[in-house]
Design a protein around this motif. Sequence first.
Motif, PDB file in Angstrom:
ATOM      1  N   LEU A 112       0.851  -1.185   0.000  1.00 34.56           N
ATOM      2  CA  LEU A 112       0.000   0.000   0.000  1.00 34.56           C
ATOM      3  C   LEU A 112       0.887   1.235   0.000  1.00 34.56           C
ATOM      4  N   LYS A 113       0.492   2.249  -0.720  1.00 35.35           N
ATOM      5  CA  LYS A 113       1.221   3.500  -0.670  1.00 35.35           C
ATOM      6  C   LYS A 113       0.886   4.205   0.631  1.00 35.35           C
ATOM      7  N   GLY A 114       1.910   4.757   1.273  1.00 32.13           N
ATOM      8  CA  GLY A 114       1.677   5.481   2.510  1.00 32.13           C
ATOM      9  C   GLY A 114       0.655   6.585   2.318  1.00 32.13           C
ATOM     10  N   GLY A 115      -0.275   6.687   3.253  1.00 32.67           N
ATOM     11  CA  GLY A 115      -1.304   7.708   3.154  1.00 32.67           C
ATOM     12  C   GLY A 115      -2.444   7.349   2.231  1.00 32.67           C
ATOM     13  N   ALA A 116      -2.546   6.059   1.851  1.00 32.03           N
ATOM     14  CA  ALA A 116      -3.651   5.633   0.985  1.00 32.03           C
ATOM     15  C   ALA A 116      -4.985   5.913   1.656  1.00 32.03           C
ATOM     16  N   SER A 117      -5.986   6.257   0.856  1.00 32.91           N
ATOM     17  CA  SER A 117      -7.303   6.587   1.401  1.00 32.91           C
ATOM     18  C   SER A 117      -7.963   5.354   2.001  1.00 32.91           C
ATOM     19  N   GLN A 118      -8.931   5.608   2.857  1.00 32.93           N
ATOM     20  CA  GLN A 118      -9.683   4.503   3.462  1.00 32.93           C
ATOM     21  C   GLN A 118     -10.342   3.647   2.391  1.00 32.93           C
ATOM     22  N   GLU A 119     -10.891   4.272   1.380  1.00 27.32           N
ATOM     23  CA  GLU A 119     -11.550   3.540   0.297  1.00 27.32           C
ATOM     24  C   GLU A 119     -10.567   2.639  -0.433  1.00 27.32           C
ATOM     25  N   THR A 120      -9.354   3.130  -0.677  1.00 29.88           N
ATOM     26  CA  THR A 120      -8.338   2.327  -1.361  1.00 29.88           C
ATOM     27  C   THR A 120      -7.930   1.126  -0.526  1.00 29.88           C
ATOM     28  N   VAL A 121      -7.700   1.364   0.765  1.00 30.42           N
ATOM     29  CA  VAL A 121      -7.296   0.274   1.651  1.00 30.42           C
ATOM     30  C   VAL A 121      -8.387  -0.794   1.722  1.00 30.42           C
ATOM     31  N   LEU A 122      -9.638  -0.366   1.860  1.00 27.24           N
ATOM     32  CA  LEU A 122     -10.739  -1.328   1.943  1.00 27.24           C
ATOM     33  C   LEU A 122     -10.881  -2.114   0.639  1.00 27.24           C
ATOM     34  N   ARG A 123     -10.694  -1.460  -0.476  1.00 29.82           N
ATOM     35  CA  ARG A 123     -10.782  -2.153  -1.757  1.00 29.82           C
ATOM     36  C   ARG A 123      -9.695  -3.224  -1.868  1.00 29.82           C
ATOM     37  N   GLU A 124      -8.467  -2.889  -1.485  1.00 30.90           N
ATOM     38  CA  GLU A 124      -7.374  -3.846  -1.538  1.00 30.90           C
ATOM     39  C   GLU A 124      -7.584  -4.988  -0.538  1.00 30.90           C
ATOM     40  N   LEU A 125      -8.086  -4.647   0.638  1.00 26.88           N
ATOM     41  CA  LEU A 125      -8.354  -5.669   1.653  1.00 26.88           C
ATOM     42  C   LEU A 125      -9.401  -6.658   1.159  1.00 26.88           C
ATOM     43  N   LYS A 126     -10.464  -6.159   0.598  1.00 22.85           N
ATOM     44  CA  LYS A 126     -11.516  -7.045   0.086  1.00 22.85           C
ATOM     45  C   LYS A 126     -10.992  -7.920  -1.049  1.00 22.85           C
ATOM     46  N   GLY A 127     -10.102  -7.372  -1.863  1.00 24.18           N
ATOM     47  CA  GLY A 127      -9.504  -8.167  -2.926  1.00 24.18           C
ATOM     48  C   GLY A 127      -8.681  -9.318  -2.380  1.00 24.18           C
ATOM     49  N   CYS A 128      -7.910  -9.067  -1.325  1.00 26.07           N
ATOM     50  CA  CYS A 128      -7.137 -10.133  -0.678  1.00 26.07           C
ATOM     51  C   CYS A 128      -8.059 -11.212  -0.122  1.00 26.07           C
ATOM     52  N   LEU A 129      -9.141 -10.790   0.508  1.00 31.85           N
ATOM     53  CA  LEU A 129     -10.072 -11.749   1.103  1.00 31.85           C
ATOM     54  C   LEU A 129     -10.732 -12.611   0.026  1.00 31.85           C
ATOM     55  N   ARG A 130     -11.110 -12.010  -1.074  1.00 31.53           N
ATOM     56  CA  ARG A 130     -11.718 -12.788  -2.158  1.00 31.53           C
ATOM     57  C   ARG A 130     -10.737 -13.822  -2.707  1.00 31.53           C
ATOM     58  N   THR A 131      -9.480 -13.441  -2.821  1.00 23.87           N
ATOM     59  CA  THR A 131      -8.461 -14.379  -3.306  1.00 23.87           C
ATOM     60  C   THR A 131      -8.345 -15.588  -2.391  1.00 23.87           C
ATOM     61  N   LEU A 132      -8.337 -15.359  -1.084  1.00 24.56           N
ATOM     62  CA  LEU A 132      -8.180 -16.456  -0.128  1.00 24.56           C
ATOM     63  C   LEU A 132      -9.449 -17.313  -0.046  1.00 24.56           C
ATOM     64  N   ILE A 133     -10.597 -16.686  -0.121  1.00 22.85           N
ATOM     65  CA  ILE A 133     -11.853 -17.457  -0.099  1.00 22.85           C
ATOM     66  C   ILE A 133     -11.902 -18.399  -1.299  1.00 22.85           C
ATOM     67  N   ALA A 134     -11.469 -17.902  -2.451  1.00 31.35           N
ATOM     68  CA  ALA A 134     -11.466 -18.729  -3.662  1.00 31.35           C
ATOM     69  C   ALA A 134     -10.457 -19.869  -3.572  1.00 31.35           C
ATOM     70  N   ALA A 135      -9.406 -19.687  -2.765  1.00 32.32           N
ATOM     71  CA  ALA A 135      -8.349 -20.699  -2.655  1.00 32.32           C
ATOM     72  C   ALA A 135      -8.656 -21.788  -1.641  1.00 32.32           C
ATOM     73  N   ALA A 136      -9.729 -21.640  -0.865  1.00 33.11           N
ATOM     74  CA  ALA A 136     -10.026 -22.603   0.206  1.00 33.11           C
ATOM     75  C   ALA A 136     -10.492 -23.936  -0.367  1.00 33.11           C
ATOM     76  N   PRO A 137      -9.918 -25.038   0.092  1.00 37.28           N
ATOM     77  CA  PRO A 137     -10.405 -26.364  -0.328  1.00 37.28           C
ATOM     78  C   PRO A 137     -11.822 -26.606   0.191  1.00 37.28           C
ATOM     79  N   GLU A 138     -12.512 -27.565  -0.414  1.00 36.32           N
ATOM     80  CA  GLU A 138     -13.837 -27.935   0.093  1.00 36.32           C
ATOM     81  C   GLU A 138     -13.706 -28.544   1.481  1.00 36.32           C
ATOM     82  N   SER A 139     -14.661 -28.241   2.333  1.00 32.88           N
ATOM     83  CA  SER A 139     -14.636 -28.762   3.703  1.00 32.88           C
ATOM     84  C   SER A 139     -16.035 -28.700   4.283  1.00 32.88           C
ATOM     85  N   PRO A 140     -16.296 -29.429   5.375  1.00 34.83           N
ATOM     86  CA  PRO A 140     -17.644 -29.435   5.957  1.00 34.83           C
ATOM     87  C   PRO A 140     -18.140 -28.055   6.377  1.00 34.83           C
TER      88      PRO A 140
END
Length: 394
Positions: A112-140
């Motif tokens: 992240l660039k220092g001083g990034a806006s709240q909107e930018t940080v949240l957008r990047e955070l949500k992108g990381c979360l989507r990547t990890l959710i998609a990578a999760a193996p099937e489980s109960p």
Amino acid sequence: MKMTGDLNLVKKINKSIVLELLQKQSPISRASLAKLTGLTKATVSTLVAELMEENLLYEIGTGESSGGRKPVMLVFRQDAGYAIGVDLGVNYIHAVLTDLKGEIIHEVRRGLKGGASQETVLRELKGCLRTLIAAAPESPYGIVGIGVGVPGITDHQGSVLFAPNLGWRNVPLQRLLEEEFRMPVTIDNEANAGAVGEREFGAGRGVSNLIYISIGIGIGTGIILKNELYRGTSGYSGEMGHISIQADGKPCRCGNIGCWELYASENALLEEASSLLPEDRKELEELVKLAEAGSPEATALFERAGYYLGVGITNIINIFNPELIIIGNRFAHAERFLGAAVRRVIDTRSLPYHREKLRLEFAGLGSRSCVAGASSFAVSRFFADRRISVDYSV
């Protein structure tokens, strides 16, 4: 009705004890569980059957016999679900997908660039979360929850009340993420998460009283006393980066002056090193490379940072008398150039009785302490409706 309620409570407590032991000591037999918990074999068998129905454990082969029939061994099913742990830094996002025992399955990092806006940080955070959710193996149970460590003060509702280095005030982060991802989200201070991560998986395993010092752009501390995370009256403890070590020092974004993190943080170090580093690579890793190459200027800057780090740690030692101090976050990678200076200051400034049984370590998990602890928060929340948290050590 009260009798029924009391029996259900006892059953939940017993179940929590069995599950704790299975998580920490499996493979283990029913007979060993009964012996360690003091429960009857019939009670243990009933609880084990329920946990098997819930897909939280399974049987494997037989173990060694102590004279009779060989026991059937039980194993906690760590792949029954997955959790996400996030370290939301000032200039980075680090997130991991783990199983229910904290083993990392997938990992992402974004700058992240220092001083990034709240909107930018949240957008990047949500992108990381989507990547990890998609990578999760099937489980109960799928993804059981998300834990996020943030560099600031949070409340019980998961709002970031004040994060000066992020420039955030009163951001309802838990609500924003739960609305987006429709799963439980736990928000906590990143140093608290780091302390739990090291206590569960790193240098602090088996230690009852420890202080974890997270050193990045700022400084935060996670405090574990008698095996419990200490939060203070309102839940805001640990902001030791804002203790004053210079009475007439530099002004801080928190409103104070002479704060510890103005002299001993990564930000402070890089400000001092500005003339040594290329304009496009003013990063801790570049300064470490210079020191490794034998640069006397870089080495001197680490010595200076180590001195100020030692001054603040001395205050912590004299106040808390901990068994273990852990230096974590990104400074954990600079142990070679910081360690001697820190220890020298502690040896000359701390009270002798306080340092007699003290150990100073750099984080066993390196820069993963926070994400490990944040994932652990998510897993604990998942189990909350299945068990009551009980501290049971053997």
